[in-house]
Design a protein around this motif. Structure first.
Motif, mmCIF file in Angstrom:
data_model
loop_
_atom_site.group_PDB
_atom_site.id
_atom_site.type_symbol
_atom_site.label_atom_id
_atom_site.label_comp_id
_atom_site.label_asym_id
_atom_site.label_seq_id
_atom_site.Cartn_x
_atom_site.Cartn_y
_atom_site.Cartn_z
ATOM 1 N N ASP A 54 0.802 -1.109 0.293
ATOM 2 C CA ASP A 54 -0.019 -0.075 0.008
ATOM 3 C C ASP A 54 0.856 1.265 0.061
ATOM 4 N N SER A 55 1.836 1.266 0.831
ATOM 5 C CA SER A 55 3.035 2.312 0.633
ATOM 6 C C SER A 55 3.506 2.556 -0.616
ATOM 7 N N ARG A 56 3.795 1.415 -1.281
ATOM 8 C CA ARG A 56 4.604 1.578 -2.452
ATOM 9 C C ARG A 56 3.482 2.199 -3.548
ATOM 10 N N VAL A 57 2.206 1.565 -3.599
ATOM 11 C CA VAL A 57 1.106 2.306 -4.398
ATOM 12 C C VAL A 57 1.122 3.830 -4.227
ATOM 13 N N ASN A 58 1.089 4.066 -3.001
ATOM 14 C CA ASN A 58 0.837 5.600 -2.509
ATOM 15 C C ASN A 58 1.986 6.161 -3.003
ATOM 16 N N ALA A 59 3.339 5.791 -2.990
ATOM 17 C CA ALA A 59 4.476 6.393 -3.449
ATOM 18 C C ALA A 59 4.344 6.630 -5.044
ATOM 19 N N ILE A 60 4.036 5.630 -5.529
ATOM 20 C CA ILE A 60 3.781 6.087 -6.946
ATOM 21 C C ILE A 60 2.710 7.006 -7.424
ATOM 22 N N LYS A 61 1.554 6.931 -6.642
ATOM 23 C CA LYS A 61 0.463 8.128 -6.935
ATOM 24 C C LYS A 61 1.054 9.394 -6.561
ATOM 25 N N MET A 62 1.744 9.425 -5.336
ATOM 26 C CA MET A 62 2.431 10.772 -4.893
ATOM 27 C C MET A 62 3.520 11.293 -5.978
ATOM 28 N N LYS A 63 4.131 10.508 -6.565
ATOM 29 C CA LYS A 63 5.195 10.741 -7.556
ATOM 30 C C LYS A 63 4.503 11.384 -8.558
ATOM 31 N N ASN A 64 3.471 10.867 -9.081
ATOM 32 C CA ASN A 64 2.874 11.274 -10.238
ATOM 33 C C ASN A 64 2.381 12.577 -9.742
ATOM 34 N N GLU A 65 1.539 12.862 -8.746
ATOM 35 C CA GLU A 65 0.994 14.166 -8.281
ATOM 36 C C GLU A 65 2.140 15.315 -8.316
ATOM 37 N N LEU A 66 3.236 14.840 -7.875
ATOM 38 C CA LEU A 66 4.515 15.897 -7.625
ATOM 39 C C LEU A 66 4.956 16.205 -9.009
ATOM 40 N N LYS A 67 5.108 15.049 -9.821
ATOM 41 C CA LYS A 67 5.669 15.351 -11.273
ATOM 42 C C LYS A 67 4.763 16.151 -11.796
ATOM 43 N N SER A 68 3.294 16.073 -11.602
ATOM 44 C CA SER A 68 2.268 16.972 -12.508
ATOM 45 C C SER A 68 2.242 18.435 -12.163
ATOM 46 N N ASN A 69 2.853 18.669 -10.691
ATOM 47 C CA ASN A 69 2.797 20.057 -10.449
ATOM 48 C C ASN A 69 4.091 20.554 -10.366
ATOM 49 N N ASP A 70 5.270 19.933 -11.102
ATOM 50 C CA ASP A 70 6.729 20.149 -11.112
ATOM 51 C C ASP A 70 7.279 20.475 -9.729
ATOM 52 N N SER A 71 6.972 19.621 -8.808
ATOM 53 C CA SER A 71 7.532 19.839 -7.443
ATOM 54 C C SER A 71 9.041 18.930 -7.493
ATOM 55 N N ILE A 72 8.951 17.865 -8.524
ATOM 56 C CA ILE A 72 10.056 17.005 -8.396
ATOM 57 C C ILE A 72 11.322 17.852 -9.136
ATOM 58 N N LYS A 73 10.927 18.533 -10.067
ATOM 59 C CA LYS A 73 11.769 19.649 -10.962
ATOM 60 C C LYS A 73 12.287 20.527 -9.958
ATOM 61 N N THR A 74 11.587 21.123 -9.162
ATOM 62 C CA THR A 74 12.133 22.045 -8.108
ATOM 63 C C THR A 74 13.119 21.458 -7.394
ATOM 64 N N VAL A 75 12.968 20.437 -6.699
ATOM 65 C CA VAL A 75 13.818 19.427 -5.911
ATOM 66 C C VAL A 75 14.912 19.290 -6.457
ATOM 67 N N TYR A 76 14.975 18.738 -7.620
ATOM 68 C CA TYR A 76 16.291 18.535 -8.431
ATOM 69 C C TYR A 76 16.888 19.770 -8.828
ATOM 70 N N SER A 77 16.380 20.857 -9.161
ATOM 71 C CA SER A 77 17.041 22.011 -9.378
ATOM 72 C C SER A 77 17.839 22.540 -8.256
ATOM 73 N N ILE A 78 17.216 22.282 -7.005
ATOM 74 C CA ILE A 78 17.818 22.854 -5.663
ATOM 75 C C ILE A 78 19.106 21.970 -5.551
ATOM 76 N N TYR A 79 18.958 20.402 -5.432
ATOM 77 C CA TYR A 79 20.054 19.698 -5.443
ATOM 78 C C TYR A 79 21.252 20.026 -6.438
ATOM 79 N N ARG A 80 20.925 20.282 -7.682
ATOM 80 C CA ARG A 80 22.017 20.514 -8.445
ATOM 81 C C ARG A 80 22.835 21.889 -8.392
ATOM 82 N N SER A 81 21.946 22.841 -7.688
ATOM 83 C CA SER A 81 22.642 23.989 -7.270
ATOM 84 C C SER A 81 23.491 23.996 -6.162
ATOM 85 N N LEU A 82 23.745 22.826 -5.349
ATOM 86 C CA LEU A 82 24.285 22.806 -4.367
ATOM 87 C C LEU A 82 25.954 22.443 -4.417
#
Length: 81
Positions: free
Chosen positions: A53-81
């Motif tokens: 259930d946690s894995r299924v939830n992770a997939i769901k939330m990953k897709n939601e985060l990708k759809s609002n560009d949250s993941i891109k923002t996090v990776y941009s921050i990591y790259r800038s460090l």
């Protein structure tokens, strides 16, 4: 974000924005409650249904985060460090 992005089962604390990020109260613990933390970690390790259930939830939330560009923002921050 990292666990969600690689679609791994995860539990997290109920502080800051973590509950909204994980999106499901079943996988959230109180950080000062040792019993609650132990229960969630134990269930994640031993309870196959909970883990799945946690894995299924992770997939769901990953897709939601990708759809609002949250993941891109996090990776941009990591790259800038």
């Amino acid at each position: 974000y990292e666990s969600l992005y690689i679609e791994k089962p995860v539990v997290c604390s109920n502080v800051t924005s973590l509950p909204e990020t994980i999106g499901d109260e079943r996988f959230v613990f109180k950080p000062l409650d040792k019993i609650d933390i132990a229960d969630k970690v134990e269930k994640l390790y031993f309870d196959e249904n909970y883990r799945n259930d946690s894995r299924v939830n992770a997939i769901k939330m990953k897709n939601e985060l990708k759809s609002n560009d949250s993941i891109k923002t996090v990776y941009s921050i990591y790259r800038s460090l």
